[in-house]
Design an enzyme around this catalytic site. Structure first.
Site, PDB file in Angstrom:
ATOM      1  N   VAL A   1       0.898  -1.154   0.000  1.00  0.00           N
ATOM      2  CA  VAL A   1       0.000   0.000   0.000  1.00  0.00           C
ATOM      3  C   VAL A   1       0.938   1.205   0.000  1.00  0.00           C
ATOM      4  CG1 VAL A   1      -1.816   1.243   1.236  1.00  0.00           C
ATOM      5  CG2 VAL A   1      -1.764  -1.267   1.277  1.00  0.00           C
ATOM      6  N   PRO A   2       1.162   1.818  -1.163  1.00  0.00           N
ATOM      7  CA  PRO A   2       2.349   2.671  -1.367  1.00  0.00           C
ATOM      8  C   PRO A   2       2.262   4.067  -0.759  1.00  0.00           C
ATOM      9  CG  PRO A   2       1.042   2.626  -3.361  1.00  0.00           C
ATOM     10  CD  PRO A   2       0.371   1.674  -2.401  1.00  0.00           C
ATOM     11  N   CYS A   3       2.315   4.120   0.573  1.00  0.00           N
ATOM     12  CA  CYS A   3       2.297   5.423   1.235  1.00  0.00           C
ATOM     13  C   CYS A   3       3.560   6.222   0.930  1.00  0.00           C
ATOM     14  CB  CYS A   3       2.120   5.258   2.742  1.00  0.00           C
ATOM     15  SG  CYS A   3       3.244   4.098   3.519  1.00  0.00           S
ATOM     16  N   HIS A   4       4.610   5.558   0.429  1.00  0.00           N
ATOM     17  CA  HIS A   4       5.829   6.284   0.068  1.00  0.00           C
ATOM     18  C   HIS A   4       5.613   7.148  -1.176  1.00  0.00           C
ATOM     19  CE1 HIS A   4       5.918   2.446  -2.129  1.00  0.00           C
ATOM     20  NE2 HIS A   4       6.639   3.059  -3.057  1.00  0.00           N
ATOM     21  N   ARG A   5       4.490   6.944  -1.890  1.00  0.00           N
ATOM     22  CA  ARG A   5       4.187   7.763  -3.067  1.00  0.00           C
ATOM     23  C   ARG A   5       3.328   8.974  -2.733  1.00  0.00           C
ATOM     24  NH1 ARG A   5       2.466   2.548  -6.708  1.00  0.00           N
ATOM     25  NH2 ARG A   5       4.422   1.399  -6.472  1.00  0.00           N
TER      26      ARG A   5
END
Length: 294
Positions: free
Chosen positions: A261-265
């Site tokens: 779940v790409p919270c780094h984006r």
């Protein structure tokens, strides 16, 4: 037996991929982050790390799929965005300005997800068995947590931080029953960190355990393609809560399934990378690693 003792017993080999690749890469990223304006040459970086330029080039390229120079461009995208004066520019478009991968070479991590009911979340894990295991990853040691319904947690630990990492995750669902089971979690780790196993035909099963608001934010994150990014205000607009940027930021920070779940984006409104629960260096590492997979 304590958790720390269990971890020590279960780990009989070096868990870092390709020897000490990530540790070397982590140091390079930190150096580039501090010195991006001076654009340090490979020889300068290698000398500071006590390695030969050739050795460092091979190590870094093996890990990232990019040379340190190309990676330097990737990790300074936030600076490039400000210089370009285009705050809402997706990372992919900025990367094209800098000569990185084009859209035709991007790959997405295909995920199918479901959310636990509000009642299940309010029970704080009661009646839930969560199996966990530690696995090597491109971003250091990964803690993988699963239920019978799919991947429920993914976190990262630096050397010596395994217990703190587990405690951080377990406090999210304090009433759950935890069982260390590396055999059960290994297939998930293999799927997540090996792009050649990303498949729309066999999507990775994910289960989201959180409040209704958090799940809406996390579902929005799942819609961000590899190679792009959104701001917290973008997410707030998308979920129909345009004034809730601060709450969105908090929900992003509580995302239990990092990377997948790409919270780094998710970026700040200015385009800056802002914080990351598992460290800003790791966030930069993820964005650069993804650029290399495009």
């Amino acid at each position: 037996m304590t958790l720390a003792q269990q971890i020590d017993l279960s780990r009989s080999t070096d868990v870092t991929p390709d020897g000490s690749d990530y540790e070397a890469v982590r140091q390079v990223i930190e150096m580039l982050t501090l010195d991006y304006q001076s654009q340090p040459a490979l020889e300068v970086i290698a000398e500071r790390l006590g390695q030969s330029p050739t050795q460092l080039q091979k190590t870094f390229t093996r890990w990232a799929g990019l040379s340190p120079k190309a990676f330097l461009q990737a990790v300074t995208l936030d600076h490039a965005k400000r210089l370009l004066g285009r705050e809402e520019l997706p990372l992919l478009e900025t990367s094209l300005e800098l000569g990185l991968s084009g859209p035709g070479r991007l790959h997405d991590l295909f995920v199918t997800h479901e959310a636990m009911s509000p009642g299940e979340w309010k029970a704080r894990g009661a009646g839930l068995t969560i199996r966990y295991g530690y696995h090597p990853s491109p971003f250091g040691l990964a803690l993988v947590m699963i239920t019978e319904r799919g991947l429920a947690g993914l976190a990262f630990a630096d050397a010596g931080g395994e217990v703190a990492c587990f405690d951080d995750m377990a406090q999210r669902w304090p009433n759950a029953h935890y069982v260390e089971d590396v055999r059960a979690t290994e297939p998930y780790a293999a799927r997540v960190f090996h792009p050649e196993r990303w498949s729309a035909e066999e999507p990775l099963r994910v289960v989201l355990i959180g409040s209704d608001f958090q799940i809406r934010v996390w579902e929005s994150l799942l819609q961000i393609p590899l190679g792009k990014a959104v701001t917290y205000s973008d997410i707030a607009q998308k979920i129909g809560q345009p004034t809730a940027s601060r709450a969105v930021g908090a929900a992003v920070g509580r995302n239990p399934i990092s990377f997948v779940v790409p919270c780094h984006r998710a970026l700040g409104k200015s385009g800056a990378l802002t914080g990351y629960h598992w460290g800003l260096t790791r966030k930069r590492a993820m964005l650069g690693w993804e650029a290399g997979k495009g």
